[in-house]
Design a protein around this motif. Structure first.
Motif, PDB file in Angstrom:
ATOM      1  N   PRO A  98      -1.787  -3.407  13.424  1.00  0.00           N
ATOM      2  CA  PRO A  98      -1.483  -2.101  12.862  1.00  0.00           C
ATOM      3  C   PRO A  98      -0.771  -2.078  11.536  1.00  0.00           C
ATOM      4  N   VAL A  99      -1.418  -1.341  10.470  1.00  0.00           N
ATOM      5  CA  VAL A  99      -0.343  -1.347   9.375  1.00  0.00           C
ATOM      6  C   VAL A  99      -0.542   0.374   8.738  1.00  0.00           C
ATOM      7  N   CYS A 100       0.372   0.699   8.170  1.00  0.00           N
ATOM      8  CA  CYS A 100       0.470   2.034   7.451  1.00  0.00           C
ATOM      9  C   CYS A 100      -0.610   1.974   6.349  1.00  0.00           C
ATOM     10  N   PRO A 101      -1.082   3.353   6.068  1.00  0.00           N
ATOM     11  CA  PRO A 101      -2.425   3.518   4.960  1.00  0.00           C
ATOM     12  C   PRO A 101      -1.722   2.649   3.716  1.00  0.00           C
ATOM     13  N   ASN A 102      -0.567   2.898   3.247  1.00  0.00           N
ATOM     14  CA  ASN A 102      -0.193   2.342   2.187  1.00  0.00           C
ATOM     15  C   ASN A 102      -0.162   0.753   1.946  1.00  0.00           C
ATOM     16  N   CYS A 103       0.222   0.054   3.123  1.00  0.00           N
ATOM     17  CA  CYS A 103       0.124  -1.411   2.953  1.00  0.00           C
ATOM     18  C   CYS A 103      -1.440  -1.609   3.251  1.00  0.00           C
ATOM     19  N   HIS A 104      -1.937  -1.105   3.970  1.00  0.00           N
ATOM     20  CA  HIS A 104      -3.493  -1.225   4.235  1.00  0.00           C
ATOM     21  C   HIS A 104      -4.019  -1.359   2.969  1.00  0.00           C
ATOM     22  N   GLU A 105      -4.014  -0.382   1.994  1.00  0.00           N
ATOM     23  CA  GLU A 105      -4.367  -0.458   0.898  1.00  0.00           C
ATOM     24  C   GLU A 105      -4.156  -1.568  -0.143  1.00  0.00           C
ATOM     25  N   MET A 106      -2.693  -2.053  -0.075  1.00  0.00           N
ATOM     26  CA  MET A 106      -2.415  -3.086  -0.898  1.00  0.00           C
ATOM     27  C   MET A 106      -2.847  -4.383  -0.207  1.00  0.00           C
ATOM     28  N   LEU A 107      -3.161  -4.564   1.080  1.00  0.00           N
ATOM     29  CA  LEU A 107      -3.782  -5.802   1.728  1.00  0.00           C
ATOM     30  C   LEU A 107      -4.957  -5.810   1.177  1.00  0.00           C
ATOM     31  N   HIS A 108      -5.765  -4.894   0.778  1.00  0.00           N
ATOM     32  CA  HIS A 108      -7.177  -4.872   0.251  1.00  0.00           C
ATOM     33  C   HIS A 108      -7.209  -4.862  -1.297  1.00  0.00           C
ATOM     34  N   LYS A 109      -6.066  -5.183  -1.905  1.00  0.00           N
ATOM     35  CA  LYS A 109      -6.248  -5.028  -3.520  1.00  0.00           C
ATOM     36  C   LYS A 109      -6.636  -6.147  -3.848  1.00  0.00           C
ATOM     37  N   LYS A 110      -7.179  -7.348  -3.270  1.00  0.00           N
ATOM     38  CA  LYS A 110      -7.873  -8.442  -3.538  1.00  0.00           C
ATOM     39  C   LYS A 110      -8.911  -8.689  -2.253  1.00  0.00           C
ATOM     40  N   THR A 111     -10.047  -9.569  -2.689  1.00  0.00           N
ATOM     41  CA  THR A 111     -10.939 -10.060  -1.830  1.00  0.00           C
ATOM     42  C   THR A 111     -10.876 -11.938  -1.821  1.00  0.00           C
ATOM     43  N   PRO A 112     -10.601 -12.378  -0.977  1.00  0.00           N
ATOM     44  CA  PRO A 112     -10.227 -11.693   0.503  1.00  0.00           C
ATOM     45  C   PRO A 112      -9.024 -11.051   0.612  1.00  0.00           C
ATOM     46  N   PRO A 113      -8.806 -10.445   1.383  1.00  0.00           N
ATOM     47  CA  PRO A 113      -7.417  -9.381   1.419  1.00  0.00           C
ATOM     48  C   PRO A 113      -6.226 -10.506   1.550  1.00  0.00           C
ATOM     49  N   PHE A 114      -5.048  -9.865   0.983  1.00  0.00           N
ATOM     50  CA  PHE A 114      -3.637 -10.908   1.247  1.00  0.00           C
ATOM     51  C   PHE A 114      -3.521 -10.859   2.794  1.00  0.00           C
ATOM     52  N   SER A 115      -2.751 -11.880   3.184  1.00  0.00           N
ATOM     53  CA  SER A 115      -2.273 -12.002   4.439  1.00  0.00           C
ATOM     54  C   SER A 115      -1.290 -11.158   4.791  1.00  0.00           C
ATOM     55  N   ILE A 116      -1.071 -10.758   6.045  1.00  0.00           N
ATOM     56  CA  ILE A 116       0.266 -10.148   6.278  1.00  0.00           C
ATOM     57  C   ILE A 116       1.452 -10.539   5.851  1.00  0.00           C
ATOM     58  N   GLU A 117       1.556 -11.867   5.820  1.00  0.00           N
ATOM     59  CA  GLU A 117       2.734 -12.820   5.448  1.00  0.00           C
ATOM     60  C   GLU A 117       2.829 -12.630   4.116  1.00  0.00           C
ATOM     61  N   GLU A 118       1.864 -12.624   3.372  1.00  0.00           N
ATOM     62  CA  GLU A 118       2.023 -12.552   1.727  1.00  0.00           C
ATOM     63  C   GLU A 118       2.407 -11.256   1.308  1.00  0.00           C
ATOM     64  N   LEU A 119       1.987 -10.281   1.960  1.00  0.00           N
ATOM     65  CA  LEU A 119       2.543  -8.803   1.596  1.00  0.00           C
ATOM     66  C   LEU A 119       4.025  -8.567   1.976  1.00  0.00           C
ATOM     67  N   VAL A 120       4.271  -9.363   3.052  1.00  0.00           N
ATOM     68  CA  VAL A 120       5.931  -8.958   3.680  1.00  0.00           C
ATOM     69  C   VAL A 120       6.757  -9.776   2.572  1.00  0.00           C
ATOM     70  N   ALA A 121       5.850 -11.069   1.875  1.00  0.00           N
ATOM     71  CA  ALA A 121       7.061 -11.887   1.067  1.00  0.00           C
ATOM     72  C   ALA A 121       7.045 -11.168  -0.309  1.00  0.00           C
TER      73      ALA A 121
END
Length: 250
Positions: A220-243
């Motif tokens: 589960p992710v909020c819409p903002n973080c969801h968009e940021m995860l998909h800012k690249k392909t393949p998407p960022f991992s959860i851990e990468e965005l948290v870092a």
């Protein structure tokens, strides 16, 4: 750093003990409790939050996600527990204050054990049934809306499983796995159960059908973080965005 990480050893240990005590009890009923560590608090939930834990200097303050109408039941639970003093807010102007009317100050292991039945009561009262979850507008197979001139647009989209989505939220709770944002905490009842679900492995690029395991494939992710995860392909991992967030916040 999260509030849990910044807190004293004593406060952190009490938070861990309370979470594990509640988790052990509910796992006997095949229910999985999740804890999300936010910038200002930790929270516990099953399909939605039932307790918010604020770290104090050498203890914790636990807000139960219960309204004033539950007072008689809570008083009954505390009758034979002199170490626990059930308190309530002096003000209840906002919907958040009304929904977290009761709180406990915990400063010892003994008080933690005595408080566990109250959290179990709260967990039982606020559980959200899986069928109360819904797809968000951006996740539905909605027709394209274009401004101005009308076009005929054909879109091929991979079908999402609403059952897998519901199971994911049952396991992890409707709280963002990246930033810890809880819609119900901010927006009250209209935010209950509101969250996006992110596929850790891109479903759009998959060929044909595949089986999805909500525990290992979804978060589960909020819409903002969801968009940021998909800012690249393949998407960022959860851990990468948290870092990234942690690095920016210092």
């Amino acid at each position: 750093m999260t509030a849990h990480e910044k807190s004293s050893d004593e406060s952190r240990e009490l938070c861990d003990l309370l979470f594990s005590s509640v988790n052990d009890e509910l796992q006997n009923k095949l229910q999985v409790v999740t804890r999300n560590e936010g910038e200002n608090w930790c929270n516990c939930g099953i399909t939605t939050r039932f307790a918010y834990i604020y770290h104090r200097r050498n203890g914790i303050r636990v807000y139960l996600y219960l309204k004033e109408s539950h007072e008689s039941d809570l008083n009954t639970l505390t009758e034979n527990r002199p170490t626990i003093k059930l308190q309530h807010r002096s003000k209840k102007k906002s919907s958040w204050e009304q929904s977290t009317y009761f709180f406990l100050d915990i400063d010892s292991e003994e008080e933690t054990r005595a408080a566990t039945p109250l959290l179990l009561y709260a967990a039982n009262k606020v559980k959200v049934r899986p069928n109360s979850y819904f797809l968000q507008p951006s996740e539905e197979n909605a027709s394209e809306l274009l401004e101005g001139k009308r076009f005929t647009v054909q879109v091929s989209r991979a079908e999402r499983s609403t059952e897998a989505r519901g199971k994911c939220i049952e396991i992890f709770g409707p709280c963002c796995s990246v930033c810890g944002f809880d819609f119900e905490r901010t927006y009250g009842e209209i935010g209950s159960g509101f969250i996006h679900v992110h596929h850790l492995n891109l479903i759009a690029g998959a060929k044909g059908q595949r089986q999805v395991d909500p525990r290992t494939d979804l978060r589960p992710v909020c819409p903002n973080c969801h968009e940021m995860l998909h800012k690249k392909t393949p998407p960022f991992s959860i851990e990468e965005l948290v870092a990234r967030i942690s690095k920016i916040k210092g």
